[in-house]
Design a protein around this motif. Structure first.
Motif, PDB file in Angstrom:
ATOM      1  N   LYS A 229      62.550  25.419  95.185  1.00 30.01           N
ATOM      2  CA  LYS A 229      61.762  25.966  94.085  1.00 30.01           C
ATOM      3  C   LYS A 229      62.454  25.049  92.799  1.00 30.01           C
ATOM      4  O   LYS A 229      63.548  24.050  92.930  1.00 30.01           O
ATOM      5  CB  LYS A 229      63.065  27.334  94.094  1.00 30.01           C
ATOM      6  N   SER A 230      61.821  25.408  92.040  1.00 31.75           N
ATOM      7  CA  SER A 230      61.547  24.542  90.286  1.00 31.75           C
ATOM      8  C   SER A 230      62.279  25.521  89.744  1.00 31.75           C
ATOM      9  O   SER A 230      62.108  27.242  89.691  1.00 31.75           O
ATOM     10  CB  SER A 230      59.832  24.752  90.139  1.00 31.75           C
ATOM     11  N   ILE A 231      62.519  25.350  89.060  1.00 33.66           N
ATOM     12  CA  ILE A 231      64.092  25.605  87.600  1.00 33.66           C
ATOM     13  C   ILE A 231      63.924  25.416  86.501  1.00 33.66           C
ATOM     14  O   ILE A 231      63.895  24.685  86.221  1.00 33.66           O
ATOM     15  CB  ILE A 231      64.792  26.477  88.284  1.00 33.66           C
ATOM     16  N   SER A 271      60.078  28.974  90.154  1.00 36.81           N
ATOM     17  CA  SER A 271      58.404  28.843  91.066  1.00 36.81           C
ATOM     18  C   SER A 271      57.756  27.832  92.073  1.00 36.81           C
ATOM     19  O   SER A 271      59.378  27.165  91.836  1.00 36.81           O
ATOM     20  CB  SER A 271      57.819  28.944  89.665  1.00 36.81           C
ATOM     21  N   ASP A 272      57.417  27.674  92.762  1.00 34.92           N
ATOM     22  CA  ASP A 272      56.878  26.248  93.683  1.00 34.92           C
ATOM     23  C   ASP A 272      56.756  25.531  93.342  1.00 34.92           C
ATOM     24  O   ASP A 272      57.450  24.268  93.959  1.00 34.92           O
ATOM     25  CB  ASP A 272      56.476  26.811  94.555  1.00 34.92           C
ATOM     26  N   ASN A 273      55.526  25.513  91.949  1.00 32.18           N
ATOM     27  CA  ASN A 273      55.834  24.609  91.389  1.00 32.18           C
ATOM     28  C   ASN A 273      56.590  24.154  90.039  1.00 32.18           C
ATOM     29  O   ASN A 273      56.040  25.288  89.621  1.00 32.18           O
ATOM     30  CB  ASN A 273      53.576  24.207  91.837  1.00 32.18           C
ATOM     31  N   SER A 274      56.762  23.103  89.678  1.00 31.95           N
ATOM     32  CA  SER A 274      57.075  22.925  88.256  1.00 31.95           C
ATOM     33  C   SER A 274      56.242  23.293  87.709  1.00 31.95           C
ATOM     34  O   SER A 274      56.734  23.078  86.547  1.00 31.95           O
ATOM     35  CB  SER A 274      58.353  21.304  88.695  1.00 31.95           C
ATOM     36  N   ILE A 275      55.693  22.035  87.575  1.00 33.08           N
ATOM     37  CA  ILE A 275      54.148  22.448  86.456  1.00 33.08           C
ATOM     38  C   ILE A 275      53.846  23.722  86.087  1.00 33.08           C
ATOM     39  O   ILE A 275      53.949  24.436  84.840  1.00 33.08           O
ATOM     40  CB  ILE A 275      53.274  21.273  86.487  1.00 33.08           C
ATOM     41  N   GLY A 277      55.967  26.176  86.232  1.00 29.51           N
ATOM     42  CA  GLY A 277      57.189  27.070  85.469  1.00 29.51           C
ATOM     43  C   GLY A 277      57.322  26.248  84.039  1.00 29.51           C
ATOM     44  O   GLY A 277      57.978  26.805  83.655  1.00 29.51           O
ATOM     45  N   ASP A 278      57.087  25.174  83.884  1.00 30.89           N
ATOM     46  CA  ASP A 278      57.055  24.688  82.670  1.00 30.89           C
ATOM     47  C   ASP A 278      56.443  25.503  81.641  1.00 30.89           C
ATOM     48  O   ASP A 278      56.328  25.480  80.315  1.00 30.89           O
ATOM     49  CB  ASP A 278      57.023  23.240  83.308  1.00 30.89           C
ATOM     50  N   ALA A 279      55.192  25.660  82.431  1.00 31.63           N
ATOM     51  CA  ALA A 279      53.722  26.049  81.190  1.00 31.63           C
ATOM     52  C   ALA A 279      54.232  27.043  81.055  1.00 31.63           C
ATOM     53  O   ALA A 279      53.962  27.971  80.375  1.00 31.63           O
ATOM     54  CB  ALA A 279      52.250  25.950  81.900  1.00 31.63           C
ATOM     55  N   LEU A 280      54.506  28.540  82.073  1.00 30.27           N
ATOM     56  CA  LEU A 280      54.556  29.729  81.729  1.00 30.27           C
ATOM     57  C   LEU A 280      56.253  29.516  80.951  1.00 30.27           C
ATOM     58  O   LEU A 280      56.644  30.334  80.413  1.00 30.27           O
ATOM     59  CB  LEU A 280      54.881  30.236  83.505  1.00 30.27           C
ATOM     60  N   VAL A 302      56.001  34.060  91.981  1.00 30.41           N
ATOM     61  CA  VAL A 302      56.872  33.300  90.532  1.00 30.41           C
ATOM     62  C   VAL A 302      57.864  34.332  89.364  1.00 30.41           C
ATOM     63  O   VAL A 302      57.252  35.270  89.596  1.00 30.41           O
ATOM     64  CB  VAL A 302      55.383  33.013  89.286  1.00 30.41           C
ATOM     65  N   GLU A 303      59.138  33.767  89.365  1.00 27.11           N
ATOM     66  CA  GLU A 303      59.581  34.348  89.079  1.00 27.11           C
ATOM     67  C   GLU A 303      60.421  34.503  87.480  1.00 27.11           C
ATOM     68  O   GLU A 303      59.965  32.921  87.141  1.00 27.11           O
ATOM     69  CB  GLU A 303      61.284  35.497  89.636  1.00 27.11           C
ATOM     70  N   ALA A 304      61.159  35.550  86.961  1.00 27.78           N
ATOM     71  CA  ALA A 304      61.643  34.896  85.599  1.00 27.78           C
ATOM     72  C   ALA A 304      62.415  35.353  85.149  1.00 27.78           C
ATOM     73  O   ALA A 304      63.450  37.221  85.879  1.00 27.78           O
ATOM     74  CB  ALA A 304      60.014  35.465  84.870  1.00 27.78           C
TER      75      ALA A 304
END
Ligand code: ADP
Ligand code: MG
Length: 336
Positions: A229-231, A271-275, A277-280, A302-304
């Motif tokens: 996962k990406s965090i 999220s699965d992809n870091s891009i 996660g970064d944008a969100l 996607v979780e937060a």
């Protein structure tokens, strides 16, 4: 910069025949840490660092010869032909601008420069200065030419800053390099933009600390237990200055030109992809709690974790088993 580069740390060790490599260096304006486990660890880590430098040289706003600097210099005049890397990141940024009603806007650069947060020119600008620069902000003025991978900014003095999304893209690219090198366990950390690949060597999940946004010493308020996962966290503690007791941080509301003050002080996206996660993480920070939660819950996978100024933590349902709150100063808001 040179000084920091020269204290890069390279560690290699071998346990149960599994190579382990740890690297720490300064790239993309932040501390980059890689932990890589596997037979090709050394080569994979080396290739990863080269790739990070490569992306930085294309997308950095602080490098005069970067594609972004060249594109910005031609604003209102002509377009710049870009590499697939830079072109795809700009396209992704526009996608997220549309999804977030402009909370993410890569054309924020004139506002970022005016405030100069983290630079030696940082100051609180006047309202009229801000309003003047705000006229230049608008992702609709990014003109795309897919066929030639050209991008043009419609008006003079407009400029793009990919600081909110480039590290996420880079983490995804590093992950691909690791996969190509048959690495199945690694931790990629680009200044808090983290990707946890596989499990730890002992087979248990990676535990990623979520920073306490109110702590000045970088303490954690909880941990996330994850695999593949990406965090990514956007927080008001990353870069800021204080004037008359008020904190001015580096995440701007493109509608006002001021640092976003919508109640969130830290937004973490898993999220699965870091891009993504970064944008969100940047955009939900700007959108505020209600809209941010609604957006994240509408996107599958996607979780937060949102932390508000009143020390409450809002965690989306998909994280209820993996997030552990350890700091009693904060209250857990369940059922969101
Ligand atoms: P960090 O750089 O601390 O990881 P972010 O991913 O949230 O944090 O990105 C913040 C950076 O993005 C700022 O330093 C600035 O360059 C840029 N930025 C600030 N506000 C916005 C915005 N609303 N949309 C797009 N980019 C932004
Ligand atoms: Mg971001």
């Amino acid at each position: 910069m040179l000084l920091l580069l020269s204290i890069s740390i390279f560690l290699t060790s071998c346990k149960n025949n599994i190579k382990s490599v740890e690297k720490e260096t300064y790239l993309m304006g932040t501390i980059v840490q890689l932990k890589v486990y596997g037979r090709n660890a050394e080569k994979a880590a080396e290739e990863s660092l080269n790739r990070i430098s490569d992306i930085e040289s294309k997308m950095s706003i602080n490098i005069e010869t970067s594609e972004i600097s060249k594109l910005n210099a031609k604003a209102g005049i002509s377009g710049e032909k870009l590499s697939q890397d830079t072109y795809s990141v700009i396209k992704k940024a526009i996608e997220y601008s549309k999804l977030t009603e402009g909370a993410l806007d890569a054309t924020i650069e004139p506002i970022v420069k005016l405030w100069g947060i983290g630079s030696d020119t940082e100051r609180v600008p006047s309202k009229s200065e801000i309003d003047e620069k705000l006229k230049l902000v608008g992702y609709n003025d990014i003109v795309l030419d897919d066929k030639n991978s050209m991008v043009k900014l419609r008006r003079t003095s407009q400029a793009i800053d990919l600081g909110a999304i480039a590290k996420g893209y880079t983490a995804d690219e590093v992950r691909q390099i690791l996969v190509k090198n048959k690495i199945s366990s690694a931790l990629i950390n680009l200044g808090g933009n983290v990707y946890a690949m596989g499990n730890k060597l002992d087979g248990t999940k990676w535990n990623i600390g979520v920073q306490n946004p109110l702590s000045t010493r970088g303490e954690y308020l909880g941990t996330l237990s994850v695999t593949n996962k990406s965090i990514v966290t956007s927080g008001n503690y990353e870069r800021y200055f204080i004037v008359d007791g008020k904190r001015y941080h580096h995440i701007f509301d493109p509608k006002t030109g001021y640092p976003s003050e919508k109640g969130i002080i830290s937004a973490t996206i898993v999220s699965d992809n870091s891009i993504d996660g970064d944008a969100l993480s940047t955009s939900t920070y700007v959108m505020g709690l209600e809209k941010g939660l609604k957006l994240v819950e509408s996107i599958k996978g996607v979780e937060a974790i949102f932390i508000t100024v009143d020390k409450k933590i809002y965690v989306t349902t998909g994280l209820k088993d993996s997030f552990k709150l350890t700091d009693k100063e904060f209250t857990y808001e369940k059922g969101r």
